[in-house]
Scaffold this motif. Sequence first.
Motif, PDB file in Angstrom:
ATOM      1  N   THR B  20       0.852  -1.191   0.000  1.00  0.00           N
ATOM      2  CA  THR B  20       0.000   0.000   0.000  1.00  0.00           C
ATOM      3  C   THR B  20       0.880   1.231   0.000  1.00  0.00           C
ATOM      4  O   THR B  20       1.856   1.296   0.762  1.00  0.00           O
ATOM      5  N   VAL B  55     -14.095   4.196  -3.514  1.00  0.00           N
ATOM      6  CA  VAL B  55     -13.146   3.110  -3.741  1.00  0.00           C
ATOM      7  C   VAL B  55     -13.278   2.664  -5.192  1.00  0.00           C
ATOM      8  O   VAL B  55     -14.392   2.426  -5.673  1.00  0.00           O
ATOM      9  N   LYS B  56     -12.145   2.590  -5.876  1.00  0.00           N
ATOM     10  CA  LYS B  56     -12.158   2.096  -7.257  1.00  0.00           C
ATOM     11  C   LYS B  56     -11.162   0.957  -7.393  1.00  0.00           C
ATOM     12  O   LYS B  56     -10.072   1.012  -6.814  1.00  0.00           O
ATOM     13  N   LYS B  57     -11.552  -0.041  -8.184  1.00  0.00           N
ATOM     14  CA  LYS B  57     -10.663  -1.181  -8.410  1.00  0.00           C
ATOM     15  C   LYS B  57     -10.324  -1.279  -9.877  1.00  0.00           C
ATOM     16  O   LYS B  57     -11.180  -1.121 -10.750  1.00  0.00           O
ATOM     17  N   THR B  62      -6.323  -1.273  -6.064  1.00  0.00           N
ATOM     18  CA  THR B  62      -7.480  -0.705  -5.376  1.00  0.00           C
ATOM     19  C   THR B  62      -7.115   0.691  -4.896  1.00  0.00           C
ATOM     20  O   THR B  62      -6.109   0.876  -4.206  1.00  0.00           O
ATOM     21  N   GLN B  64      -8.409   4.305  -2.997  1.00  0.00           N
ATOM     22  CA  GLN B  64      -9.395   4.840  -2.064  1.00  0.00           C
ATOM     23  C   GLN B  64      -9.157   6.322  -1.867  1.00  0.00           C
ATOM     24  O   GLN B  64      -8.006   6.767  -1.746  1.00  0.00           O
ATOM     25  N   HIS B  75      -3.549   0.348  -3.170  1.00  0.00           N
ATOM     26  CA  HIS B  75      -3.174  -0.983  -2.706  1.00  0.00           C
ATOM     27  C   HIS B  75      -3.007  -1.892  -3.917  1.00  0.00           C
ATOM     28  O   HIS B  75      -3.881  -1.929  -4.793  1.00  0.00           O
TER      29      HIS B  75
END
Lengths: 116, 114
Positions: B20, B55-57, B62, B64, B75
Amino acid sequence: GAGVSQSPRYKVAKRGQDVALRCDPISGHVSLFWYQQALGQGPEFLTYFQNEAQLDKSGLPSDRFFAERPEGSVSTLKIQRTQQEDSAVYLCASSLVEAGPANEQFFGPGTRLTVL
Amino acid sequence: TQLLEQSPQFLSIQEGENLTVYCNSSSVFSSLQWYRQEPGEGPVLLVTVVTGGEVKKLKRLTFQFGDARKDSSLHITAAQPGDTGLYLCAGEGWSGGSNYKLTFGKGTLLTVNP
């Protein structure tokens, strides 16, 4: 090519020389930005064009720096009487529409300027 | 004064590990963008986050955005050597400033060893 191109990719200048750096944005992109990225740092904003109008030049570090985009496409960043502290990568970015929130900027590969 | 602080500055990990990276500011941004920059290239946009708490993936990545829109994290799960690069966060619209200027952090230089 479809992306932003910059030339030259590398430039070595003796202190006191003038240099001109060119940016070819993506065709049709309205907005054009110049950034300066010193070694080990993130890019720092220099100036912004909307078409041929230079709307913001607040990031230019001194009056030795001058940028133009006379026909609203290609842009040139000129540095007069270069000094060692001007050594950096100069990045150009373009965006499809007028600059605004969350608009994506597409960056060129940069010109690495070394002043001896 | 650096408006956006990124940490860590350098990160070297083995393939398969998770990591992260953080981007923190005392200022509020209207949006925050994450870029990856490889040597000799310009930054490439990965994601833009706009809403506090968002939050987007993106595959193994990932992103935030903090509730107060002052901080963000990235992350990466099961890092691969292809993830190697300089990760930059950039805030837009600092404290009511122009909504086009990007304020960049110094970046996190990530190396993923095979």
